[in-house]
Design an enzyme around this catalytic site. Structure first.
Site, PDB file in Angstrom:
ATOM      1  N   ARG A  64       0.711  -1.183  -0.118  1.00 28.67           N
ATOM      2  CA  ARG A  64      -0.035  -0.001   0.005  1.00 28.67           C
ATOM      3  C   ARG A  64       0.705   1.320   0.031  1.00 28.67           C
ATOM      4  O   ARG A  64       0.446   2.161  -0.687  1.00 28.67           O
ATOM      5  CB  ARG A  64      -0.830  -0.167   1.378  1.00 28.67           C
ATOM      6  N   ASN A 106     -13.185  16.107  -1.233  1.00 34.30           N
ATOM      7  CA  ASN A 106     -13.929  14.998  -1.567  1.00 34.30           C
ATOM      8  C   ASN A 106     -15.269  15.253  -1.465  1.00 34.30           C
ATOM      9  O   ASN A 106     -15.616  16.246  -0.759  1.00 34.30           O
ATOM     10  CB  ASN A 106     -13.468  13.739  -0.536  1.00 34.30           C
ATOM     11  N   HIS A 108     -19.008  13.393  -1.081  1.00 39.05           N
ATOM     12  CA  HIS A 108     -19.526  12.179  -0.389  1.00 39.05           C
ATOM     13  C   HIS A 108     -21.091  12.101  -0.457  1.00 39.05           C
ATOM     14  O   HIS A 108     -21.718  13.302  -0.155  1.00 39.05           O
ATOM     15  CB  HIS A 108     -19.260  11.860   1.231  1.00 39.05           C
ATOM     16  N   ASP A 140      -8.851  14.554   5.327  1.00 38.12           N
ATOM     17  CA  ASP A 140      -8.021  14.528   6.260  1.00 38.12           C
ATOM     18  C   ASP A 140      -7.383  13.198   6.226  1.00 38.12           C
ATOM     19  O   ASP A 140      -7.928  12.091   5.531  1.00 38.12           O
ATOM     20  CB  ASP A 140      -8.247  15.273   7.559  1.00 38.12           C
ATOM     21  N   GLY A 142      -8.378  10.682   8.300  1.00 34.80           N
ATOM     22  CA  GLY A 142      -9.667   9.897   8.444  1.00 34.80           C
ATOM     23  C   GLY A 142     -10.401   9.542   7.245  1.00 34.80           C
ATOM     24  O   GLY A 142     -10.035   9.890   6.073  1.00 34.80           O
ATOM     25  N   ASP A 144     -13.623  10.161   5.550  1.00 33.82           N
ATOM     26  CA  ASP A 144     -14.622  11.056   5.592  1.00 33.82           C
ATOM     27  C   ASP A 144     -14.640  12.080   6.702  1.00 33.82           C
ATOM     28  O   ASP A 144     -15.982  12.410   7.047  1.00 33.82           O
ATOM     29  CB  ASP A 144     -15.886  10.450   5.106  1.00 33.82           C
TER      30      ASP A 144
HETATM   31  C1  GAR Z   1     -20.725   9.556  -6.069  1.00 35.04           C
HETATM   32  O1  GAR Z   1     -22.244   9.481  -5.531  1.00 35.04           O
HETATM   33  C2  GAR Z   1     -19.669   9.875  -5.106  1.00 35.04           C
HETATM   34  O2  GAR Z   1     -20.164  10.530  -3.993  1.00 35.04           O
HETATM   35  C3  GAR Z   1     -19.530   8.326  -4.495  1.00 35.04           C
HETATM   36  O3  GAR Z   1     -19.366   7.616  -5.451  1.00 35.04           O
HETATM   37  C4  GAR Z   1     -20.320   8.462  -6.506  1.00 35.04           C
HETATM   38  C5  GAR Z   1     -19.504   8.608  -7.835  1.00 35.04           C
HETATM   39  O4  GAR Z   1     -20.117   8.652  -8.917  1.00 35.04           O
HETATM   40  N1  GAR Z   1     -18.288   8.256  -3.636  1.00 35.04           N
HETATM   41  C6  GAR Z   1     -18.187   7.547  -2.523  1.00 35.04           C
HETATM   42  O5  GAR Z   1     -19.093   6.842  -2.206  1.00 35.04           O
HETATM   43  C7  GAR Z   1     -17.007   7.707  -1.653  1.00 35.04           C
HETATM   44  N2  GAR Z   1     -16.970   7.033  -0.662  1.00 35.04           N
HETATM   45  P1  GAR Z   1     -19.580   8.880 -10.458  1.00 35.04           P
HETATM   46  O6  GAR Z   1     -18.621   7.649 -10.701  1.00 35.04           O
HETATM   47  O7  GAR Z   1     -20.843   8.741 -11.327  1.00 35.04           O
HETATM   48  O8  GAR Z   1     -18.884  10.242 -10.385  1.00 35.04           O
END
Ligand code: GAR
Length: 199
Positions: A64, A106, A108, A140, A142, A144
């Site tokens: 990683r 980000n 979410h 950061d 963590g 989210d």
């Molecule tokens: C979005 O809803 C984003 O917030 C989520 O994936 C989707 C991507 O959509 N991200 C997460 O859940 C991250 N934990 P997309 O591929 O159509 O842009």
């Protein structure tokens, strides 16, 4: 215009919205590279838009830490002012955070701090909350947990499935993310304790 690198893992509809926003004449940001951790539609969207792209897979690295360093190198080549994770389904490592920390945004699909992680839509639905939404926040170390920049609510209906709810969230999410990125790169942000405020 500010230089933005977008990281994605999925269908790339948030990426597409950011590209569209960046191509409005006079846009305050440009997307200089798109990175992915797997083969995904987002890379195709970048290619079609003529944006440089790279794929950096965890499985192609000994561990990683090596992946973290490789991702940092790929992104650094594009000399970003900001990094946006738009459906990027990997936790960024310490080297990446050291290089771009404070300048990573980000999006979410839930109202943080509720339902962080990879299943924010399904978990909100399973919990039976009546309102969920979308959150744009600084990243950061963590999962989210970084300072929240903006949120919008979406109501959950009795017949919502994960797919119908996620699609409704994403309609709001695309617009909010593009708005916040545009505001951030022009105005900057101040952090006071846990609170972030776009100037
Ligand atoms: C979005 O809803 C984003 O917030 C989520 O994936 C989707 C991507 O959509 N991200 C997460 O859940 C991250 N934990 P997309 O591929 O159509 O842009």
């Amino acid at each position: 215009a500010a230089r933005v690198v977008v990281l994605a893992s999925g269908t790339g509809s948030l990426l597409a919205a950011l590209i569209e926003r960046s191509r409005i004449p006079g846009s305050v940001f440009e997307i200089v590279a798109v990175g992915a951790d797997r083969d995904c539609a987002a890379v195709g969207i970048a290619r079609e838009a003529g944006i440089e792209s790279f794929t950096c897979r965890v499985a192609d690295h000994p561990d990683r830490g090596a992946w973290d360093e490789a991702l940092r190198e790929h992104a650094a080549r594009a000399e970003p002012d900001w990094v946006v994770t738009a459906g990027f389904m990997k936790i960024l490592g310490p080297r990446f955070l050291d290089a771009f920390g404070g300048h990573i945004v980000n999006s979410h699909p839930a109202l943080l701090p509720s339902f962080p992680g990879a299943h924010g839509v399904a978990e909100a639905l399973a919990h039976g909350v009546k309102v969920t939404g979308t959150t744009v926040h600084l990243v950061d170390a963590g999962v989210d947990t970084g300072p929240i920049l903006a949120q919008r609510a979406v109501e959950i209906g009795d017949d919502d499935t994960e797919d119908t709810l996620h699609e409704r969230i994403k309609i709001i999410e695309r617009e909010l993310l593009a708005d916040v990125v545009a505001a951030l790169v022009t105005k900057g942000v101040v952090i006071e304790g846990r609170k972030a405020r776009i100037l």
